[in-house]
Design a protein around this motif. Structure first.
Motif, PDB file in Angstrom:
ATOM      1  N   GLU A  28     -17.554 -31.203 -57.673  1.00  0.00           N
ATOM      2  CA  GLU A  28     -18.855 -30.875 -58.274  1.00  0.00           C
ATOM      3  C   GLU A  28     -19.848 -30.495 -57.176  1.00  0.00           C
ATOM      4  O   GLU A  28     -20.837 -31.180 -56.931  1.00  0.00           O
ATOM      5  CB  GLU A  28     -19.360 -32.056 -59.104  1.00  0.00           C
ATOM      6  N   ILE A  29     -19.540 -29.383 -56.537  1.00  0.00           N
ATOM      7  CA  ILE A  29     -20.379 -28.848 -55.465  1.00  0.00           C
ATOM      8  C   ILE A  29     -20.787 -27.437 -55.860  1.00  0.00           C
ATOM      9  O   ILE A  29     -19.935 -26.600 -56.186  1.00  0.00           O
ATOM     10  CB  ILE A  29     -19.633 -28.827 -54.116  1.00  0.00           C
ATOM     11  N   LYS A  30     -22.062 -27.171 -55.842  1.00  0.00           N
ATOM     12  CA  LYS A  30     -22.581 -25.879 -56.269  1.00  0.00           C
ATOM     13  C   LYS A  30     -21.937 -24.749 -55.460  1.00  0.00           C
ATOM     14  O   LYS A  30     -21.863 -24.812 -54.240  1.00  0.00           O
ATOM     15  CB  LYS A  30     -24.100 -25.833 -56.099  1.00  0.00           C
ATOM     16  N   GLY A  31     -21.477 -23.734 -56.170  1.00  0.00           N
ATOM     17  CA  GLY A  31     -20.903 -22.556 -55.532  1.00  0.00           C
ATOM     18  C   GLY A  31     -19.401 -22.600 -55.360  1.00  0.00           C
ATOM     19  O   GLY A  31     -18.772 -21.557 -55.125  1.00  0.00           O
ATOM     20  N   GLU A  67     -16.743 -23.270 -57.465  1.00  0.00           N
ATOM     21  CA  GLU A  67     -15.941 -22.557 -58.461  1.00  0.00           C
ATOM     22  C   GLU A  67     -16.185 -21.054 -58.392  1.00  0.00           C
ATOM     23  O   GLU A  67     -15.257 -20.259 -58.575  1.00  0.00           O
ATOM     24  CB  GLU A  67     -16.244 -23.079 -59.864  1.00  0.00           C
ATOM     25  N   ASP A  68     -17.421 -20.647 -58.100  1.00  0.00           N
ATOM     26  CA  ASP A  68     -17.737 -19.214 -58.006  1.00  0.00           C
ATOM     27  C   ASP A  68     -16.956 -18.537 -56.881  1.00  0.00           C
ATOM     28  O   ASP A  68     -16.654 -17.339 -56.956  1.00  0.00           O
ATOM     29  CB  ASP A  68     -19.234 -19.013 -57.767  1.00  0.00           C
ATOM     30  N   LYS A  98     -22.913 -29.995 -49.377  1.00  0.00           N
ATOM     31  CA  LYS A  98     -23.892 -29.982 -50.466  1.00  0.00           C
ATOM     32  C   LYS A  98     -23.798 -28.724 -51.333  1.00  0.00           C
ATOM     33  O   LYS A  98     -23.993 -28.785 -52.540  1.00  0.00           O
ATOM     34  CB  LYS A  98     -25.310 -30.085 -49.883  1.00  0.00           C
ATOM     35  N   GLU A  99     -23.509 -27.578 -50.716  1.00  0.00           N
ATOM     36  CA  GLU A  99     -23.492 -26.330 -51.480  1.00  0.00           C
ATOM     37  C   GLU A  99     -22.782 -25.237 -50.688  1.00  0.00           C
ATOM     38  O   GLU A  99     -22.861 -25.196 -49.457  1.00  0.00           O
ATOM     39  CB  GLU A  99     -24.928 -25.874 -51.784  1.00  0.00           C
ATOM     40  N   ASN A 138     -23.145 -21.476 -50.303  1.00  0.00           N
ATOM     41  CA  ASN A 138     -23.990 -20.328 -50.585  1.00  0.00           C
ATOM     42  C   ASN A 138     -23.132 -19.075 -50.526  1.00  0.00           C
ATOM     43  O   ASN A 138     -22.335 -18.899 -49.601  1.00  0.00           O
ATOM     44  CB  ASN A 138     -25.134 -20.251 -49.572  1.00  0.00           C
TER      45      ASN A 138
END
Length: 299
Positions: free
Chosen positions: A117-120, A122-123, A199-200, A202
Motif C-alpha cells: 500500500e504505497i502510492k504509485g 501499482e501504477d 513512502k511513494e 513518483n
C-alpha cells in the motif's frame, strides 16, 4: 450429457491456450473458460520469448487465441468459473452462466500479486517497477536501479540485478537485516544500502522518476526491481484436494500432474518462473499428458 467435454481448461492465457492447442490437435473436445484478466496485463512489452521478443502481451494473446480457435475441437467461453468439483465420471465446472462437465481438468488460473500500500506502486508495476531481470533487465541495463528487499532475499536480489547494472541501491524499507558479511560485500561492489522506509513512487504514466523515502529523502531512479507476495487467483486446486507447496504454489510433477488424478495445473500457479515461454511449455506438456492419460483409460 449436456455440455460434456473431454477436458475443461480453466484460464485462457498462455498456458491454458497452449494446453488447448495440444489437446485440440489430438482431436479432443476441449473447453477453455476465461474471464480475460491475465496477470501480465500491466506490462507493455514481453521479452525473452523467441519469435515474439518485444511484442505486447495482448498481441501474443490475440494471435495465440486465433490459432487455437482455428481448431474446431476447441471451444472458448468468456465466463467466470465459480466452483470446480469431482463427479462420478470426472469433474463439473460451474460458471456464472452454466455448468460444464469433463473427464479431466487443467487449472491455468494463475496468481494474483499482492501490492504494497504505497502510492504509485501499482501504477508502475510491470512498466518501471519490475519483478524479473530476464524479462526486463536488458531494457534498463546500466541505468540507476533501486532493488527493494531485505536480509537474504534482498542480498540475493541485489546480487542478481548487479549483472545488468552496477548503478544499484538496495532499499531495505526499514531496519536492515543483512548480515555484516552481506553488507560488507554489497559495499565492496558499490551498492549502497538505504534503510529509510518507502513512502511513494513518483512517476509519469508509470515511469518512475524518484522515490520518496522517510525523513524527507528523495532518490532518483530509472527503474525498480521488487518482489511482491502472491496468492492463488482461485481456490480450485485446494477445493479439489490438490497438495500445495509451502511457497504457495500448486504442487505438480515434471509433467504438470497434481496430486489428484485427472487434475493438472500449469503456468504461474505452479512455478516462480513467471515468463510467457515457461507458461507455454507447461501448457504443452499438460496437454500431451492429459491426452495420453485419456488414451490409457479408453484403449
Amino acid at each position: 450429457m449436456v455440455n460434456q467435454y473431454d477436458v475443461i481448461i480453466i484460464g485462457g492465457s498462455y498456458s491454458g491456450l497452449s494446453s488447448a492447442m495440444a489437446l485440440g490437435r489430438s482431436l479432443r473436445k476441449v473447453l477453455v473458460v476465461d474471464h480475460g484478466k491475465p496477470c501480465n496485463r500491466y506490462t507493455p512489452h514481453s521479452h525473452n520469448f523467441i519469435t515474439q521478443d518485444g511484442e505486447t502481451p495482448y498481441h501474443i494473446y490475440q494471435k495465440a487465441k486465433s490459432q487455437v480457435l482455428a481448431y474446431p475441437t476447441v471451444d472458448l467461453k468468456e465466463d467466470k468459473v465459480l466452483t470446480v468439483s469431482k463427479t462420478e465420471d470426472g469433474f463439473e465446472a460451474k460458471t456464472l452462466n452454466d455448468s460444464f462437465f469433463a473427464k479431466k481438468i487443467i487449472l491455468a488460473t494463475g496468481i494474483k500479486d499482492v501490492f504494497p500500500e504505497i502510492k504509485g506502486f501499482e501504477d508502475c508495476w510491470g512498466k518501471s517497477i519490475l519483478h524479473c531481470p530476464y524479462c526486463h533487465g536488458y531494457e534498463v541495463q546500466n541505468q540507476q536501479i533501486a532493488v527493494v528487499g531485505n536480509g537474504d532475499i534482498g542480498y540475493d536480489f541485489a546480487k542478481l540485478i548487479y549483472q545488468w547494472s552496477s548503478n544499484i541501491v538496495l532499499l531495505t524499507d526499514g531496519k536492515s537485516t543483512l548480515s555484516d558479511e552481506q553488507a560488507s560485500k554489497l559495499l565492496s561492489k558499490g551498492i549502497r544500502v538505504i534503510e529509510n522506509t518507502i513512502k511513494e513512487y513518483n512517476h509519469s504514466e508509470g515511469q518512475v522518476t524518484y522515490i520518496k523515502l522517510s525523513e524527507g529523502m528523495e532518490l532518483s531512479v530509472d527503474a525498480v526491481f521488487a518482489r511482491v507476495p502472491f496468492q492463488q487467483s482461485t481456490s480450485f486446486a485446494e477445493d479439489l484436494g490438490c497438495n500445495m507447496l509451502p511457497s504457495g504454489y500448486v504442487q505438480v510433477d515434471e509433467m504438470q500432474r497434481t496430486s489428484v488424478r485427472g487434475v493438472y495445473a500449469v503456468g504461474d500457479s505452479t512455478s516462480m518462473m513467471r515468463s510467457v515461454s515457461v507458461a507455454v511449455a507447461t501448457g504443452t506438456k499438460a496437454g500431451a499428458m492429459v491426452n495420453k492419460e485419456l488414451i490409457e483409460e479408453e484403449f
